[in-house]
Design a protein around this motif. Structure first.
Motif, PDB file in Angstrom:
ATOM      1  N   GLU A  80      19.469  15.375  28.799  1.00 62.96           N
ATOM      2  CA  GLU A  80      20.645  14.540  29.104  1.00 62.96           C
ATOM      3  C   GLU A  80      21.786  14.853  28.112  1.00 62.96           C
ATOM      4  O   GLU A  80      22.057  16.012  27.832  1.00 62.96           O
ATOM      5  N   GLU A 113      19.172  22.362  33.404  1.00 65.72           N
ATOM      6  CA  GLU A 113      20.050  21.710  34.383  1.00 65.72           C
ATOM      7  C   GLU A 113      20.986  20.694  33.730  1.00 65.72           C
ATOM      8  O   GLU A 113      22.108  20.497  34.191  1.00 65.72           O
ATOM      9  N   ASP A 114      20.539  20.081  32.626  1.00 66.02           N
ATOM     10  CA  ASP A 114      21.403  19.133  31.917  1.00 66.02           C
ATOM     11  C   ASP A 114      22.516  19.879  31.171  1.00 66.02           C
ATOM     12  O   ASP A 114      23.651  19.392  31.092  1.00 66.02           O
ATOM     13  N   ARG A 174      26.793  20.022  32.204  1.00 66.15           N
ATOM     14  CA  ARG A 174      27.836  19.682  31.227  1.00 66.15           C
ATOM     15  C   ARG A 174      28.625  20.902  30.762  1.00 66.15           C
ATOM     16  O   ARG A 174      29.468  20.784  29.868  1.00 66.15           O
ATOM     17  N   GLU A 186      21.136   8.220  32.387  1.00 64.72           N
ATOM     18  CA  GLU A 186      20.492   9.238  33.213  1.00 64.72           C
ATOM     19  C   GLU A 186      18.966   9.183  33.100  1.00 64.72           C
ATOM     20  O   GLU A 186      18.259   9.857  33.862  1.00 64.72           O
ATOM     21  N   SER A 217      15.833  11.242  34.950  1.00 69.72           N
ATOM     22  CA  SER A 217      15.030  12.229  34.214  1.00 69.72           C
ATOM     23  C   SER A 217      13.544  11.917  34.366  1.00 69.72           C
ATOM     24  O   SER A 217      12.725  12.811  34.565  1.00 69.72           O
TER      25      SER A 217
END
Lengths: 93, 130
Positions: free
Chosen positions: A33, A58-59, A63, B15, B19
């Motif tokens: 994240e 993917e995080d 970003r 998030e 996750s």
């Protein structure tokens, strides 16, 4: 006994600093994240020499973060593998 | 391996709930057993079946329910977290004289004993913090 540490906060939070205080040789640190914003900071920290460093691809992609060479990009399948390889996990949030 | 996933975050707040969902789905895809899903604090909002997001958005509450149903998972929402946040099953709604029950049918309200049990009986516990 090795530990998987996950960090999901930016540098505005002290989660990563707290993590690095206790992470020891053989442990892995996985940025997820908003934690991926700290990839460069993590890679440049001398405290991480004995640690394995990862970030969720993917995080990071979501970003627009480019990962330094010492931080390995992984997907969720490898996240699950890391959780199994380490005897325990600590989530820093 | 037997894994337990502990979820502290509500959908739409951080998030982390998403996750946790992706981690759980990946673990199942890799052939691991999910011993228990435990929703704690704001995480209980993942079990609120009254959530109604726009139809063109990913519906995390629905996705959890489908994952739980498909894989016959044990999904617990912490009862004391849930009551405070208005996530009630029919029995609790009747007990507290509330107008509606909102706990999804795939979830069960229970206590921290279930988390202690999951810690003892799972090979790994992965927490997803808000």
């Amino acid at each position: 006994m090795s530990t998987l540490h996950t960090v999901n906060k930016t540098a505005a939070d002290d989660a990563l600093a707290a993590c690095l205080k206790v992470a020891s040789s053989g442990d892995s640190v996985l940025l997820i994240e908003d934690g991926v914003y700290q990839a460069s900071k993590l890679a440049g920290n001398p405290q991480t020499r004995a640690l394995k460093l990862f970030a969720l691809r993917e995080d990071a992609d979501a970003r627009g973060i480019s990962l330094p060479a010492t931080v390995t990009a992984i997907g969720y399948a490898q996240f699950v593998e890391l959780a199994c390889e380490h005897q325990r996990s600590v989530s820093w949030f | 391996m037997k894994l337990t996933v502990l979820v502290y975050s509500a959908p739409y707040s951080t998030e982390a709930a998403y996750s946790a969902y992706r981690f759980t789905a990946s673990a199942l895809a890799a052939g691991h057993e999910i011993y228990r899903l435990f929703f704690y604090y704001d995480g209980v909002h993942n079990s609120n079946a009254s959530s109604a997001p726009p139809q063109d958005e990913f519906d995390l509450v629905k996705a959890w329910s489908e994952l739980i149903k498909t894989h016959k998972l044990d999904a617990i929402s912490c009862v004391s977290s849930a009551l405070r946040r208005g996530v009630l099953d029919a029995q609790e709604a009747a007990r507290y004289e509330k107008e509606a029950a909102s706990l999804g049918s795939q979830f069960v309200l229970s206590g921290l004993g279930q988390l202690v049990d999951a810690n003892a009986k799972s090979d790994r516990v992965m927490s997803f913090g808000a």
